[in-house]
Design an enzyme around this catalytic site. Sequence first.
Site, PDB file in Angstrom:
ATOM      1  CE1 TYR A 151      -3.104   3.087   0.737  1.00  0.00           C
ATOM      2  CE2 TYR A 151      -2.005   3.255   2.856  1.00  0.00           C
ATOM      3  CZ  TYR A 151      -2.860   3.778   1.912  1.00  0.00           C
ATOM      4  OH  TYR A 151      -3.467   4.984   2.125  1.00  0.00           O
ATOM      5  CG  HIS A 199      -9.944   3.174   9.981  1.00  0.00           C
ATOM      6  ND1 HIS A 199     -10.483   4.096   9.112  1.00  0.00           N
ATOM      7  CD2 HIS A 199      -8.861   2.663   9.344  1.00  0.00           C
ATOM      8  CE1 HIS A 199      -9.770   4.139   8.003  1.00  0.00           C
ATOM      9  NE2 HIS A 199      -8.784   3.269   8.126  1.00  0.00           N
ATOM     10  CG  LEU A 200      -8.597   2.916  17.983  1.00  0.00           C
ATOM     11  CD1 LEU A 200      -8.460   1.500  18.516  1.00  0.00           C
ATOM     12  CD2 LEU A 200      -7.504   3.819  18.531  1.00  0.00           C
ATOM     13  N   GLY A 291       4.683  -5.233  12.116  1.00  0.00           N
ATOM     14  CA  GLY A 291       4.791  -4.006  11.329  1.00  0.00           C
ATOM     15  C   GLY A 291       4.137  -2.783  11.919  1.00  0.00           C
TER      16      GLY A 291
END
Length: 345
Positions: A151, A199-200, A291
Site C-alpha cells: 500500500y 480503524h480504531l 509491522g
Amino acid sequence: MILITGGAGYIGSHSAIDFIKEGYDVVILDNLSTGHIEIVDRIRAFAENQKGNLIDFINADTRDSSALNALFKTHKIDAVVHFAANSLVNESVMNPRKYYENNILGSISLLNSMMDNGVKKIVFSSTCATYGEPDYVPIDEKHPQKPVNPYGNTKLAIEFAIKDYAKAYGLKYTIFRYFNVIGADEDCVSGEWHDIETHLVPNILKADKNKVFSLFGDDYDTKDGTCIRDYIDVMDLARAHTMAYKYLDENESTIINLGTGEGQSVKEIFAAVEKTLEIKVPLKICPRRAGDPAKLIAETQKAEDVLGWSSRVPVEISIKNACLWEKKLKTIKGIEYINKQEAHN
C-alpha cells in the site's frame, strides 16, 4: 468545477461536503467497490440546501480512460482531488496485484486523461505509510520515505509520477500525507462505512457483549505500552483539501503532512470513547501485529506556514460525531437491505 475521485468513500465524501459548503460545484467519480451510492444520495440531498452543488455522479473506474475522457469533455473540470484507491495495509500484503493495478494504473490513467484534456491541477491523497518505520518523531516532510508494505509502495509511486508529470507537462499539485483519520461530519451526511473495518474508533464503537474489542500489543516502548498515533478529524482533513485547491491558483506545488502534531495511545483513545459516551467497552489484550510502529506523529508546521491550516476539532468531538454516525449507519444499512430485497423480488 471540482472532480473528486473516490467521492463515495469515507474521506472523499467529506471532501465533497466541504467543497459544497464553500460554494463549489462538484462531480464525483467512484466505481463503488468500497464506496456507497447511499452516501452519494446523502451528499446530493445535503447540497440542495447549500450554495454549492453535486453536479454529477459517474459510476466508473479511474482505469477506464474512455469514461474519464467523456467526463472531462462533458464537464468543465478545473481541478481533480484524487482519493480513489485501495487502502487496507494487510490486504495489500496478501494481494499486492490488486493494489498495483488499481492504485498505480488507475492514477496513471487519470493523470493521462487530465493532461489530454488540459486539466493541470491535482490534490492527491497520499499517506504517512510512505515513511515506513520512522527514524524520528515527529515526522516532517523531509523524513526518508521507506514504505514497508505494498500500500505504501503504491502511494509513493504515485507521488513520483505526479512530480514527473509536473516537470514534463506543467501539472500543479498538492500532495497530502495523512496520519490517522477519525470522526464524521457534524450533520451525519457521511462517516466510516467499510465492509472490513480496520480503524480504531469505529471498531471500539462496534464492540459490545457479543464482540470484544481486541487491543494488539501493550508492551511497546510508550507511556502506557500501547501504540501512539496522530488522530486527525476527517472534516479538518477535508478542509485542507479545499484550502489546497485555492492555494494552487496562485502558488507552486507542495507536499504537506496532515495531522494534529500530537500523539495519543490506543488506551487513551479507548478511555476517551468510554468517558465521552459514558459506556463500558469489553476489551481483550492480544499480541502485537507485525509491522506496527510504536509511534507515528506528524510535524504539522508546514501545513500552517503554507496553507494557514491547523487542526481544530478535539478528539472528544470526533468521537461524538463518529458515534452519531454509527447510529445513523444502522438506519441506512436497514434501508439499503430493504431496497436490495425489493430489487431482488
